[in-house]
Design an enzyme around this catalytic site. Structure first.
Site, PDB file in Angstrom:
ATOM      1  N   LYS A   1       0.805  -1.224   0.000  1.00 47.96           N
ATOM      2  CA  LYS A   1       0.000   0.000   0.000  1.00 47.96           C
ATOM      3  C   LYS A   1       0.836   1.273   0.000  1.00 47.96           C
ATOM      4  CE  LYS A   1      -4.179  -1.827   2.233  1.00 47.96           C
ATOM      5  NZ  LYS A   1      -3.846  -3.244   2.130  1.00 47.96           N
TER       6      LYS A   1
ATOM      7  N   GLY B   1      -8.810  -7.307   3.194  1.00 43.92           N
ATOM      8  CA  GLY B   1      -9.840  -7.983   3.964  1.00 43.92           C
ATOM      9  C   GLY B   1      -9.988  -7.470   5.380  1.00 43.92           C
ATOM     10  N   GLY B   2      -9.524  -6.250   5.648  1.00 43.10           N
ATOM     11  CA  GLY B   2      -9.664  -5.685   6.987  1.00 43.10           C
ATOM     12  C   GLY B   2      -8.621  -6.158   7.979  1.00 43.10           C
TER      13      GLY B   2
ATOM     14  N   HIS C   1     -16.663   4.386   2.060  1.00 43.93           N
ATOM     15  CA  HIS C   1     -15.748   3.539   1.286  1.00 43.93           C
ATOM     16  C   HIS C   1     -16.422   3.265  -0.055  1.00 43.93           C
ATOM     17  CE1 HIS C   1     -13.069  -0.294   1.221  1.00 43.93           C
ATOM     18  NE2 HIS C   1     -13.430   0.025   0.004  1.00 43.93           N
TER      19      HIS C   1
ATOM     20  N   GLU D   1      -9.968   1.489  -4.741  1.00 46.54           N
ATOM     21  CA  GLU D   1     -10.768   1.862  -3.579  1.00 46.54           C
ATOM     22  C   GLU D   1     -10.465   3.294  -3.161  1.00 46.54           C
ATOM     23  OE1 GLU D   1     -10.452  -1.042  -0.494  1.00 46.54           O
ATOM     24  OE2 GLU D   1     -11.303  -2.621  -1.749  1.00 46.54           O
TER      25      GLU D   1
ATOM     26  N   ARG E   1      -7.349  -7.962  -8.278  1.00 45.24           N
ATOM     27  CA  ARG E   1      -8.081  -9.224  -8.368  1.00 45.24           C
ATOM     28  C   ARG E   1      -9.571  -8.922  -8.461  1.00 45.24           C
ATOM     29  NH1 ARG E   1     -10.291  -9.018  -3.340  1.00 45.24           N
ATOM     30  NH2 ARG E   1      -9.009  -8.206  -1.640  1.00 45.24           N
TER      31      ARG E   1
END
Length: 658
Positions: free
Chosen positions: A119, A167-168, A211, A278, A300
């Site tokens: 990231k 996935g958090g 989000h 995102e 993905r």
């Protein structure tokens, strides 16, 4: 140059493997599955033409083994490999191993995966391409003191995020400097477990954030389109629960700006295939072209891709196969239209009342609705284990308007029945009925703000639950016995010579020792015994009106109503005897999992809420705390120990008894 693809190995499991296999079969492709020892009898294995074992249940020994997966693809003679999402889907090493083996990887090139996979580097890269990013620290210096200084400079609240995350997982919100060090350690542990990389970045926390993500698709010829946006703001523990498309409150101007920003990000890494960019936007104001910032790009397919398929009428997996074969995109941007509205709910095996802890166990009953799209990898009788994501199914509703789509989703949730592990079914029903969701006014903190109300169950158990469950334990159904003779030997009424007609009967309710009173009919009379619980008659005749269902489990029964389930078991005398010796101060494992940290030792004095240890399940960490002030008498937990749900880990002597 195009290359026809006639066979595919799906390097995944569960609902996404099933979803990919179905599209591949529709396209006439030969399908190949892989499976761990825990998944030998799973649905995705049954759907494939061929299946190959790849190792033990833990993902590190099976679904995360590149060598075993590529070897299986080579043995099967598969033309291509589809990674699904999760596991190795964003691992450049898998794409490179496929290339070396002459297998087409259904995904972006390794360079794009690598560029967007971390990231901190992705943010720097897209910022250089003119995409707005959230302020923060993305440096390589990971010294704790340096990170603490950077955090103080950014200001609180802020987010600690695993650079390899998804996935958090590996995300912690920090509201004050005093909580930074503990949150950093926890985020690093979780990131190492989930991604094998402990590096983190720091990011300014945007208050009341939304989000919103954009689906992009690129081909090898330079073509690129966005397939509009999805709102994924309804989250718990930084993981999505409900997603919808298009986003509420979206305008044509913001959609165009966000879509172009997403394409700029994709083009910055020469992207090919399906991806999701995102963004985070402020929930305190209306959406504007200047009020959103880049968070990350997932290289993905996303879990929530079905809502995009619903509003566009496209099969994104079929598009993936076409692009992987070297074909150009099947449509241009001008060809794409939004039709109606779609909303998806994720049905999880988890306990909202216990902080959304994952739940495990056999699915004694699973009935999913037929009126909406359902993506699942499970069937009645399957086991939700501790090794993988606890997703049971995704329910996707589509309608001409947002209100109609939500109404159809709510009807689908009402028609869903699950017995076995605890689930978020009742929680989803309440969430979709909430005023905020109905109005489309929410942010990522909504569930946390409403959690007590959304996850709450009445403290008192409805006596009708108890009545039906007790009758089932006794071998009766809920209907009176009719017909036959009046002989006492033909009556299943508990008749004993000289026996009292009012009989206390011990049982377990939700695992706790309890008792009911059975009031039997007069000798020779027809009918069911009356069941009384805590002085109240249990109205079994109300079952039809209340939509109560009773499901056998092999060791008792589950009584279902309104998304809630109550377990009833006749007590085992041996278990009852051992239970009497159990310590009231025992702290037990809330789920199957692995102990990752122990913070106390025998003899330590603790206060209520103090950390005792940390358990990891499904790659998420959960803190075990002291239920009351006292002294640690015994510790059976130790780092690395695998424990079952209910296992005693710490024993405390309460302060008042010392």
């Amino acid at each position: 140059m195009t290359r026809p693809l006639t066979s595919v190995l799906v390097a995944n499991r569960g609902e996404i493997a099933c979803r990919i296999l179905r599209t591949a079969r529709r396209l006439g492709m030969r399908t190949v599955a892989v499976y761990s020892e825990a998944d030998r009898a799973s649905l995705h294995v049954a759907l494939a033409d061929e299946a190959y074992p790849i190792g033990p249940a833990p993902a590190l020994d099976s679904y995360l083994r590149i060598d075993r997966i590529v070897e299986a693809a080579s043995r099967a003679g598969a033309d291509c490999l589809h990674p699904g999402y999760g596991f190795l889907s964003e691992h450049p090493g898998l794409a490179e191993a496929c290339a070396e083996a002459g297998i087409v990887f259904v995904g972006p090139p390794p360079g794009a995966i690598r560029a967007m996979g971390l990231k901190h580097r992705a943010k720097a890269l897209v910022a250089a391409a003119g995409v707005p990013v959230v302020p923060g620290y993305q440096g390589e210096d990971q010294d704790g003191d340096h990170l603490r200084a950077e955090a103080d400079a950014i200001g609180y609240p802020l987010l600690i995020k695993a650079v390899a995350g998804g996935g958090g997982k590996g995300i912690r919100r920090v509201d004050a400097p005093t909580a930074f060090t503990e949150a950093l350690e926890s985020a690093r542990r979780e990131a190492t477990s989930a991604f094998g990389n402990a590096q983190v970045l720091l990011e300014r926390y945007v208050p009341n954030p939304r989000h919103i993500e954009v689906q992009v698709f690129c081909d090898a010829q330079g073509g690129a389109v966005h397939l509009f946006e999805r709102d994924c703001s309804l989250q718990r523990r930084h993981q999505k629960v409900i997603e919808e498309a298009p986003a509420p409150g979206m305008t044509a101007a913001v959609r165009a700006a966000m879509g172009q920003a997403a394409l700029h990000a994709a083009r910055a890494v020469d992207y090919v295939g399906a991806g999701t960019v995102e963004f985070i936007a402020s929930g305190d104001q209306a959406l504007t072209p200047e009020s959103f910032w880049f968070m990350e790009m997932n290289t993905r397919l996303q879990v929530e891709h079905p809502v995009t398929e619903a509003i566009t009428g496209l099969d994104l997996v079929a598009w993936q196969f076409k692009v992987a074969a070297g074909e150009p995109l099947p449509a241009s941007q001008d060809d794409l239209r939004i039709e109606g509205h779609a909303i998806e709910a994720r049905l999880y095996a988890e306990d909202p009342a216990a902080g959304f802890l994952p739940s495990t166990g056999r699915l004694h009953a699973l009935r999913l609705p037929e009126a909406v799209r359902v993506d699942t990898g499970l069937r009645a009788g399957d086991v939700v284990g501790p090794h993988y994501d606890p997703l049971i199914a995704k329910l996707i509703a589509h309608g001409p308007t947002r209100a109609e789509a939500i109404a159809r989703l709510r009807q689908a949730l009402e028609a869903t029945r699950v017995a076995g592990p605890r689930t978020n079914l009742a929680f989803l029903r309440r969430l979709t009925a909430s005023e905020a969701v109905q109005a489309g006014r929410y942010d990522t903190a909504l569930i946390e703000r409403l959690r007590d109300r959304l996850a709450e169950f009445p403290s008192d158990i409805d006596p009708a639950y108890i009545g039906l469950g007790v009758l089932a334990l006794l071998g009766f159904d809920s209907q009176p016995v009719v017909g036959g003779t009046a002989s006492p030997w033909d009556c299943a009424d508990g008749f004993q010579l000289g026996a009292p007609r009012r009989q206390p009967w011990p049982l377990r309710i939700d695992g706790r020792r309890d008792e009911v009173t059975l009031v039997w009919p007069d000798p020779g009379a027809r009918g069911l015994p009356e069941v009384r619980y805590r002085g109240q008659a249990c109205p079994t005749h109300a079952a039809e009106d209340r939509m109560i269902e009773v499901v056998p489990t092999g060791c008792g029964f589950l009584v279902l109503h309104g998304g809630r389930q109550i377990s009833l078991q006749a007590p085992d005398p041996a278990q009852a005897a051992s239970a009497q010796t159990a310590q009231a101060g025992d702290v037990t494992a809330p789920m199957h999992g692995r102990i990752v940290a122990v913070h106390v030792a025998p003899g330590d004095r603790v206060t209520r809420g103090q950390r005792l240890g940390t358990i990891e399940a499904m790659k998420m960490e959960h803190t075990l705390t002291a239920p009351a002030d006292g002294t640690v008498r015994a510790v059976t937990a130790e780092p690395g120990l695998q424990v079952a749900e209910g296992a005693s880990l710490f024993t405390l002597t309460q302060a008042e008894s010392e």
